[in-house]
Design an enzyme around this catalytic site. Structure first.
Site, PDB file in Angstrom:
ATOM      1  N   GLY A 199      -7.436  10.257 -31.035  1.00 60.13           N
ATOM      2  CA  GLY A 199      -6.187  10.697 -30.428  1.00 60.13           C
ATOM      3  C   GLY A 199      -5.088  10.956 -31.435  1.00 60.13           C
ATOM      4  O   GLY A 199      -5.337  11.443 -32.532  1.00 60.13           O
ATOM      5  N   GLY A 224     -10.411   8.080 -25.924  1.00 61.75           N
ATOM      6  CA  GLY A 224     -10.662   7.276 -24.723  1.00 61.75           C
ATOM      7  C   GLY A 224     -11.820   6.307 -24.917  1.00 61.75           C
ATOM      8  O   GLY A 224     -11.740   5.136 -24.529  1.00 61.75           O
TER       9      GLY A 224
END
Ligand code: AMP
Length: 395
Positions: A352, A375
């Protein structure tokens, strides 16, 4: 350590191997791949299979085409880049389980590579439809999952298909789990985790799991203001989750009980609007005036964090220290990236935004590991079992 079979435990010579990879890469308007990290990440498994005379069938999603064909999400640009990286021809099917895919798969010769079209052109993929999984499996003799970025999803190609074929993980999944697993189960100490990003609610699972394991927890970014308010501080218009104030108090107490050092910002760069061009002032933690919101950590905070991070032997970092998308509020995230890069420690960057920041700043080579799955790495750090790994055959 990961107790699943790896690609090396399978007899792949002459066999058709269906490999779920994560080729969900960004494309520009001319359909060029702008960041090929995920393709590069899958190369060790693909090369191993090619070198060992397997017939390689690659399957991936790209974007969110919502269960129907959409040229915008075709894997064609990825195939072009993959062929360049492999230095060999890569075949491409027009569909996923249709005539084109089945014909090309049946005709594959040893050492050849075929890419199926975007598996999310079928809604059965995300539904984890059993018949669809069976169709996918019917094209191959063996299944390898190397898509760490989607390993936290129980979809047909990431989990369902394993019911019908002997299975194993690829090198990328093995590397991700081995490195992060060791950090969680047997870390070199001091073990420090840095968490940032917008919300506490996104990271509750991670904090709860890691507070049991770390020596210090460093909290920056927007989530720090919920903690500041919970301690009675004035946070002005800073981002805050009022329904998480009690939780923040509990976490502060828990850290104390466990002897975990909890480091929160002591100063903040504040703005009178959520904008790069807003008026700026520096405020001590808990003293942010009304009309201002904290958008970055200040110099004193960077120094405080550095004092703990410089002695760490294991560091896991997930989430930016401020609104780093605005250049005027990117300093804290940049400074922390540099401190982590310079640390004499095992350094792991969750995917991310923090991974993107580290790469943009050119520190990627100085980190032990940058996870390819935002995630998935968060769920792994929460201590959850990832379905795409759970379904694979044990050693
Ligand atoms: P996450 O996806 O939870 O890691 O959050 C990343 C986002 O948090 C980024 O887009 C940042 O702009 C945002 N963020 C970080 N610090 C702040 C802050 N102080 N105020 C508002 N948003 C923030």
């Amino acid at each position: 350590m990961l107790n699943k079979k790896s690609v090396e435990d399978l007899q792949v010579n002459g066999k058709k191997v269906l490999v779920r990879v994560d080729f969900n890469v960004p494309l520009d308007e001319n359909k060029n791949v702008t960041d090929d990290n995920r393709i590069v990440g899958a190369l060790p498994t693909i090369k191993y299979l090619v070198d060992n005379n397997a017939k390689v069938i690659l399957c991936s999603h790209l974007g969110r085409p919502k269960g129907e064909f959409n040229e915008k999400y075709s894997l064609k640009p990825v195939v072009k880049r993959l062929a360049e990286l492999l230095g060999k021809e890569v075949k491409m099917a027009d569909d996923v389980i249709g005539d084109s895919a089945k014909k090309l798969a049946a005709e594959l010769k040893d050492g050849e590579v075929l890419v199926l079209e975007n598996v999310r052109f079928h809604k059965e993929e995300t539904d984890n439809d059993r018949e669809f999984s069976k169709e996918l499996a019917s094209m191959a003799d063996l299944y390898v999952n190397d898509a760490f970025g989607t390993a936290h999803r129980a979809h047909a190609s990431t989990a369902g298909v394993a019911e019908f074929l002997p299975s194993a993980c690829g090198y990328l999944i093995k590397k991700e789990i081995d490195i992060m697993g060791k950090a969680l189960s047997n870390p070199a100490r001091p073990f420090v985790t840095i968490l940032g990003g917008a919300k506490v609610s996104d990271k509750i699972g991670v904090i709860t799991n890691l507070i049991e394991k770390v020596d210090a927890l460093v909290i920056g970014g927007g989530m720090a203001y919920t903690f500041s308010k919970a301690m009675g501080g004035k946070i002005g218009d800073s981002i805050c989750e009022d329904d998480k104030l009690e939780l923040a108090k509990e976490l502060i107490k828990k850290a104390e009980e466990k002897g975990v050092k909890l480091l929160l910002p002591v100063d903040n760069i504040c703005a009178d609007a959520f904008s790069n061009d807003a008026n700026i002032l520096v405020a001590a933690a808990g003293e942010i005036p009304d009309g201002y919101q904290g958008l970055d950590i200040g110099e004193k905070t960077i120094e405080l964090f550095e004092n703990t991070l410089k002695d760490a032997k294991t560091i896991i970092w997930n989430g930016p220290m401020g609104v780093f998308e605005f250049p005027n509020f990117a300093n804290g995230t940049k400074a922390v990236a540099k401190i982590v890069a310079d640390a004499d420690a095992v350094t792991i960057i969750g995917g991310g935004d923090s991974a993107a920041a580290v790469e943009q700043l050119g520190f990627a080579d100085k980190m032990t590991h940058i996870s390819t799955g935002g995630g998935a790495s968060l769920e792994f750090l929460e201590g959850k079992v990832l379905p795409g790994i759970d379904v694979l055959n044990d050693k």
